[in-house]
Design a protein around this motif. Structure first.
Motif, PDB file in Angstrom:
ATOM      1  N   HIS A  17       4.125 -22.612  23.622  1.00 43.54           N
ATOM      2  CA  HIS A  17       3.017 -23.808  23.745  1.00 43.54           C
ATOM      3  C   HIS A  17       2.286 -23.609  25.234  1.00 43.54           C
ATOM      4  N   GLU A  18       0.963 -23.583  25.106  1.00 42.78           N
ATOM      5  CA  GLU A  18       0.229 -23.369  26.367  1.00 42.78           C
ATOM      6  C   GLU A  18       0.818 -24.462  27.336  1.00 42.78           C
ATOM      7  N   ASP A  19       1.121 -25.774  27.000  1.00 45.89           N
ATOM      8  CA  ASP A  19       1.492 -26.653  28.290  1.00 45.89           C
ATOM      9  C   ASP A  19       2.951 -26.028  28.404  1.00 45.89           C
ATOM     10  N   ASP A  20       3.219 -25.994  29.954  1.00 38.78           N
ATOM     11  CA  ASP A  20       4.428 -25.592  30.356  1.00 38.78           C
ATOM     12  C   ASP A  20       5.599 -26.525  30.408  1.00 38.78           C
ATOM     13  N   ASP A  21       5.282 -27.475  30.382  1.00 38.08           N
ATOM     14  CA  ASP A  21       6.449 -28.460  30.408  1.00 38.08           C
ATOM     15  C   ASP A  21       6.856 -28.570  29.089  1.00 38.08           C
ATOM     16  N   ILE A  22       6.133 -28.509  28.134  1.00 37.05           N
ATOM     17  CA  ILE A  22       6.872 -28.389  26.532  1.00 37.05           C
ATOM     18  C   ILE A  22       7.550 -27.173  26.634  1.00 37.05           C
ATOM     19  N   SER A  23       7.245 -26.045  27.024  1.00 39.90           N
ATOM     20  CA  SER A  23       7.675 -24.661  26.858  1.00 39.90           C
ATOM     21  C   SER A  23       8.951 -24.858  27.836  1.00 39.90           C
ATOM     22  N   SER A  24       8.891 -25.243  28.947  1.00 41.36           N
ATOM     23  CA  SER A  24      10.116 -25.465  29.894  1.00 41.36           C
ATOM     24  C   SER A  24      11.212 -26.333  29.115  1.00 41.36           C
ATOM     25  N   ASN A  25      11.091 -27.236  28.537  1.00 42.57           N
ATOM     26  CA  ASN A  25      11.905 -28.162  28.000  1.00 42.57           C
ATOM     27  C   ASN A  25      12.738 -27.360  26.860  1.00 42.57           C
ATOM     28  N   ILE A  26      12.463 -26.400  26.326  1.00 44.00           N
ATOM     29  CA  ILE A  26      13.205 -25.718  25.085  1.00 44.00           C
ATOM     30  C   ILE A  26      13.920 -24.527  25.561  1.00 44.00           C
ATOM     31  N   ILE A  27      13.678 -24.013  26.817  1.00 43.72           N
ATOM     32  CA  ILE A  27      14.403 -23.023  27.402  1.00 43.72           C
ATOM     33  C   ILE A  27      15.720 -22.978  27.280  1.00 43.72           C
ATOM     34  N   GLY A  28      16.399 -24.051  27.345  1.00 43.75           N
ATOM     35  CA  GLY A  28      17.756 -24.066  27.422  1.00 43.75           C
ATOM     36  C   GLY A  28      18.228 -23.866  26.178  1.00 43.75           C
ATOM     37  N   PHE A  29      17.704 -24.100  24.941  1.00 43.48           N
ATOM     38  CA  PHE A  29      18.054 -23.769  23.468  1.00 43.48           C
ATOM     39  C   PHE A  29      17.909 -22.206  23.200  1.00 43.48           C
ATOM     40  N   CYS A  30      16.854 -21.904  24.000  1.00 45.37           N
ATOM     41  CA  CYS A  30      16.614 -20.460  23.719  1.00 45.37           C
ATOM     42  C   CYS A  30      17.615 -19.456  24.503  1.00 45.37           C
ATOM     43  N   TYR A  31      17.876 -19.996  25.652  1.00 45.36           N
ATOM     44  CA  TYR A  31      19.079 -18.976  26.499  1.00 45.36           C
ATOM     45  C   TYR A  31      20.291 -19.201  25.671  1.00 45.36           C
ATOM     46  N   ASP A  32      20.592 -20.321  25.264  1.00 46.92           N
ATOM     47  CA  ASP A  32      21.902 -20.510  24.607  1.00 46.92           C
ATOM     48  C   ASP A  32      21.811 -19.699  23.303  1.00 46.92           C
ATOM     49  N   TYR A  33      20.838 -19.581  22.645  1.00 44.21           N
ATOM     50  CA  TYR A  33      20.601 -18.777  21.344  1.00 44.21           C
ATOM     51  C   TYR A  33      20.858 -17.338  21.598  1.00 44.21           C
ATOM     52  N   LEU A  34      20.345 -16.834  22.791  1.00 43.61           N
ATOM     53  CA  LEU A  34      20.300 -15.389  23.098  1.00 43.61           C
ATOM     54  C   LEU A  34      21.770 -15.208  23.374  1.00 43.61           C
ATOM     55  N   HIS A  35      22.659 -16.139  23.951  1.00 48.79           N
ATOM     56  CA  HIS A  35      23.863 -15.995  24.328  1.00 48.79           C
ATOM     57  C   HIS A  35      24.718 -15.577  23.080  1.00 48.79           C
ATOM     58  N   ILE A  36      24.434 -16.414  21.927  1.00 55.27           N
ATOM     59  CA  ILE A  36      24.831 -16.421  20.667  1.00 55.27           C
ATOM     60  C   ILE A  36      24.789 -14.998  20.298  1.00 55.27           C
ATOM     61  N   LEU A  37      23.638 -14.494  20.174  1.00 56.76           N
ATOM     62  CA  LEU A  37      23.366 -13.052  19.638  1.00 56.76           C
ATOM     63  C   LEU A  37      24.140 -12.203  20.484  1.00 56.76           C
ATOM     64  N   LYS A  38      24.286 -12.385  21.789  1.00 54.09           N
ATOM     65  CA  LYS A  38      24.835 -11.252  22.634  1.00 54.09           C
ATOM     66  C   LYS A  38      26.411 -11.234  22.162  1.00 54.09           C
TER      67      LYS A  38
END
Length: 962
Positions: free
Chosen positions: A338-359
């Motif tokens: 999303h172009e709004d950085d606050d919206i994007s920033s709020n989802i980074i934790g989920f994203c990071y943890d998802y990658l940790h699962i894939l690892k």
């Protein structure tokens, strides 16, 4: 009440009235019955002025918080009644109180609640609910009181004593048993009644539910009637942000992994069918930021469930959890991009943890690989600056973007752990296509392409930056990109962000130039011309100076062919710019330090013979010396203080520059081997006269002192002839700070040259001590904190000096000062050990005493020293730890006690049975120590293991102190 003093509460009151009001407040706090006047004023609504009402609540707050136990039962009852009757008046008042008064009242209610709930007022909430019923004004206060109670009980920012923490746990347990179901029912009724008519009260109630959910039984809230109502609120514009936050708190609550999974899935189903997952339809970014936080919470909760289920070996449910996570990835990606950085920033934790699962998964499905690639592309896109970013004047928005970029960097690093090949290939693709057409590409895209190459260095870690050896495919990809970077001409791009990224990246990958050294000249030119050190932007020039110095240092072996050329090209950047010529130099003096250091490195590490090195170093330093002499003469004649100050600064820069060139020398390339001793000795002779300049002496002395520190390391004993006169000047009209900074210089000389400087030390020992004592004995204002601190630091420095002298085997320096002076010094050490509550100084004093006992405490020690040991040193080892200020729970103090134990052990070692006899028969009995303890003490002292005695001594003093 003092009406005149109350006038000072008005925000427009002048400072005299304000002072009077403050004094009155302090007076009321101490007064035993002033709170009654305030209670009465509130209950009877005596005052209409908001600030006076607030003031009355403050007095009551102080009474409840600090003096409640002093009140009689009747008085305590009066406070309860006052607050309840104030609450009743609020129902009838034509106008509600101002928010700040309602909040303060809620705080007082909450304080009274935590004090009385378990004992005298178990029906607190029922009483309040019976007063407020469903009156909107009453409900508002009820909800504020609930928030204040939650803050008292669970707010992690409030520091609680262990007693308060125990009480709070008990209150929560009792509330769960006695009143939480009723409170939850009241919240439901409030939400139900006001959801369409009073959004302010509804939002407050949602906030209360969100706060309490973390510590009450979740089933009271996570049930159909509540959740359905909350989901209904998600469709009401004025309620949906608070409803979102409330759902987030519910989802965040710790619970059984399978139950959590079911809860999240049922929520998602409803939200999805209500159209909330269609992000592109939603224009309200504030709501989307909250929604993104909710999705992040749901995603992370599912990941926690998956982790627990895998750990418990529940493969079936773990598989279900993973499936649930995968179905949220598309939504996560929409929010991430999303172009709004606050919206994007709020989802980074989920994203990071998802990658940790894939690892952790051994093999990735095609869909998971596609997800990884999609995250990668999203990160690359979101790293890009937007048009609004202000590079010249970075403010709060810019700082927030820099922080957001750091979060994205963590995602990139995690991507590299999941699929390094994919990351490398993606970056290479973006980098190559962008740099092919950099002339026609927007700055932010060029910057991010280079930035990605820069970030690979940390994302694909190797030891010691060896990116260009080892894994062939990785090395050749990075080598290709670096070759493109330095040959494409992109260093000429007309935007500071691209230029800076270019220089940062060539320095980050300096090892590339050892593989392809043919590119060094073009990078050096970029540093030296309008792209780097001569750029129109001061920010670029400044950063280039630092990066240039790093580049030259890391590639010094490859620099030989370019040395003379570089030195010629930087000549004008080495100019010392005096204040009067109005010439604005390209670099600040801090930046010039890096250029001088670079010049020094080039000369010292060159393959030239010593004569050539000496000649180049002289060319570098002679202009500084010549300017220094001229400026010092000007300073002596300068009348105007501002001009004096700017001349002194300039002189200080000259000394600093000369100092910095000496950082190039090392154990392999000493000043002597490079034939440069003479040049630096000339510098010393040039700079030392500044010490006798009466003007601006603080700044001048500081610079010369730093230069002397460097020369002691570089020139070794060649510097010694200069030390006596330099010391003499630095000891003239000293302040505490001067001495404090001078003593480390003497310590350095003493520790380094030891016996060589003994004559000098013997000569200057007493003058230095006189200067120290004179400053320490100067009277100071009683409450002057900074003067007290300066004296404490000077005292520490003085003891550190004595420790250096005794520890360097130079005790004869003290011994040669004559009996009276020796005794004076010893007495100051005893005072330092016992009288000043400063464990750092006390520790040093005990180290000095141990050393002196070791050196002089034997049978052949100086006359009278054995007496001194028994009269002063032994008592010091007991008097210091027995002081109330000697806190055995403090780590520094325990270290001081440890040195105290060493001192006693050393006395026993040097004096033998005589020491035990003295302790048993004379000293310990004089302290009224019981005979069996004396026996125990002496046995511990005689233990061969020093650790045993150290541990014993701590216990001994813990028992001895009341």
């Amino acid at each position: 009440m003092d009406e005149q003093a109350l006038l000072g509460l008005s925000p427009n009151a002048d400072s005299d009235f304000r002072q009077r009001a403050l004094a009155y407040f302090e007076q009321l706090k101490i007064s035993p019955d002033a709170w009654q006047v305030c209670a009465e004023a509130l209950a009877q609504r005596t005052y209409s002025d908001d600030h006076i009402k607030f003031f009355c609540f403050q007095v009551l707050e102080h009474q409840v918080k600090y003096k409640y136990s002093e009140l009689t039962t009747v008085q305590q009852q009066l406070i309860r009644e006052t607050l309840v009757s104030w609450l009743q008046t609020q129902m009838l008042s034509p106008q509600p109180e101002k928010t700040f008064i309602r909040n303060k009242a809620a705080q007082v209610f909450a304080l009274l609640f935590v004090t009385e709930y378990l004992t005298k007022w178990p029906k607190f909430f029922f009483d309040i609910l019976s007063v407020v019923d469903l009156n909107p004004r009453g409900v508002d206060l009820y909800l504020r009181i609930l928030m204040a109670v939650d803050s008292e009980l669970v707010d992690r920012d409030v520091v609680h004593t262990s007693e308060e923490a125990r009480r709070n746990t008990l209150i929560k347990d009792t509330m769960r048993e006695q009143c939480i179901p009723n409170l939850v029912e009241s919240w439901y009724q409030i939400l139900h009644n006001y959801q369409y008519t009073n959004s302010e009260v509804t939002c407050q109630c949602l906030e209360v539910v969100g706060a309490y959910v973390s510590w009450i039984d979740l089933s009271l809230i996570a049930n159909d009637r509540f959740i359905n109502m909350l989901l209904g609120h998600m469709s009401v514009e004025v309620l949906r942000e608070e409803a979102c936050d409330c759902l987030f708190e519910i989802v965040n609550k710790g619970m059984d992994p399978v139950d959590k999974m079911k809860l999240v899935e049922s929520l998602c189903q409803v939200l999805q069918s209500a159209g909330f997952f269609s992000i592109d339809q939603e224009e309200d970014v504030d709501f989307l930021a909250r929604f993104s936080k909710l999705v992040n919470g749901m995603g992370q909760s599912l990941i926690v469930s998956w982790t627990k289920l895998v750990k418990n070996g529940d493969i079936k449910n773990a598989q279900e959890a993973l499936q649930a996570i995968e179905t949220k990835v598309a939504l996560m990606l929409q929010l991430l991009i999303h172009e709004d950085d606050d919206i994007s920033s709020n989802i980074i934790g989920f994203c990071y943890d998802y990658l940790h699962i894939l690892k952790q998964l051994t093999v990735l499905s095609d869909q998971q690989k596609a997800n990884v690639e999609a995250i990668m592309l999203a990160v690359m896109k979101k790293l890009t600056y937007d048009e609004e970013y202000n590079f010249e004047n970075e403010g709060e928005d810019e700082a927030m973007f820099v922080e957001y970029r750091k979060q994205l960097k963590l995602l990139l690093d995690r991507l590299a752990q999941v699929s390094p090949e994919l990351l490398l290939a993606s970056v290479r693709r973006v980098f190559s296509s962008t740099l092919q057409n950099w002339q026609t590409t927007r700055f932010m895209e060029v910057e991010v392409a280079i930035r990605l190459l820069y970030m690979l260095a940390e994302a694909l870690p190797v030891s010691h930056g060896a990116h260009f050896s080892g894994d062939v495919s990785k090395a050749s990809a990075l080598q290709d990109m670096m070759r493109t970077l330095v040959t494409s001409g992109v260093s000429s791009y007309q935007h500071t962000s691209v230029t800076l990224e270019f220089f940062e990246t060539v320095v980050r990958y300096e090892k590339f130039f050892t593989v392809e050294p043919q590119h060094i000249p073009c990078v050096l030119m970029a540093f030296l011309d309008h792209r780097g050190l001569r750029h129109s932007s001061a920010k670029v020039r400044s950063r280039s100076a630092y990066l240039f110095s790093r580049f030259v240092k890391s590639l010094n072996k490859q620099m030989n062919p370019f040395i003379e050329d570089i030195l010629n090209r930087i000549q004008d950047l080495l100019e010392l710019s005096p204040p009067e010529n109005g010439y604005q130099s390209l670099l600040s003096s801090d930046d010039q330090l890096f250029i001088y250091e670079t010049a020094g490195v080039l000369i010292v590490n060159s393959e030239y013979p010593a004569e050539r090195k000496q000649s180049l170093m002289r060319n570098l330093l002679t202009p500084l010396m010549e300017k220094f002499k001229i400026l010092l003469e000007k300073l002596m004649l300068a009348q105007d203080e501002e001009r004096q100050s700017s001349l002194a600064d300039c002189l200080n820069h000259a000394v600093g520059f000369a100092s910095r060139t000496s950082k190039a020398f090392s154990n392999k390339q000493t000043v002597k081997q490079c034939g440069c001793s003479e040049v630096y000795l000339d510098c010393l002779q040039t700079f030392l006269p500044a010490l006798s300049c009466p003007l601006q002496k603080d700044i001048l002395r500081s610079g010369v002192r730093t230069f002397l520190h460097r020369m002691i390391i570089c020139l070794e004993e060649e510097v010694l002839p200069f030390i006596p006169s330099a010391s003499e000047h630095m000891l003239k009209d000293c302040e505490a700070k001067d001495l404090q900074e001078f003593i480390p210089l003497i310590n350095q000389i003493t520790a380094k040259f030891k016996i060589q400087v003994s004559p000098f030390l013997q000569q200057m020992f007493m003058p230095l001590l006189h200067a120290i004592f004179e400053v320490l004995l100067r009277p100071a204002e009683e409450n002057d904190q900074s003067a007290a601190l300066e004296k404490q630091m000077l005292r520490r420095s003085y003891f550190a000096f004595l420790q250096t002298v005794t520890g360097s085997g130079m005790s004869e320096v003290i011994a040669s000062q004559g009996a009276a002076n020796v005794e004076r010094v010893l007495v100051t050490v005893i005072q330092g050990a016992v009288e000043y509550p400063d464990p750092i100084a006390q520790k040093t004093c005990f180290i000095i005493l141990s050393k002196l006992v070791e050196l002089w405490g034997g049978k052949d020690g100086p006359v009278g020293f054995a007496d001194f040991v028994y009269k002063h040193i032994v008592p010091a080892c007991f008097l210091a730890p027995l002081k109330q200020t000697f806190d055995l729970a403090d780590a520094q103090t325990v270290l001081a006690l440890s040195e105290c134990a060493v001192t006693l052990k050393t006395i026993h070692l040097k004096r033998g049975p005589e020491c035990i006899q003295y302790l048993q028969q004379e000293y310990l009995p004089s302290l009224q120590v019981a005979p069996e303890i004396i026996q125990e003490f002496c046995q511990a002292l005689q233990q061969p293991d020093a650790k045993v005695f150290k541990n014993y001594l701590k216990v001994f003093f813990q028992r001895a102190k009341p």
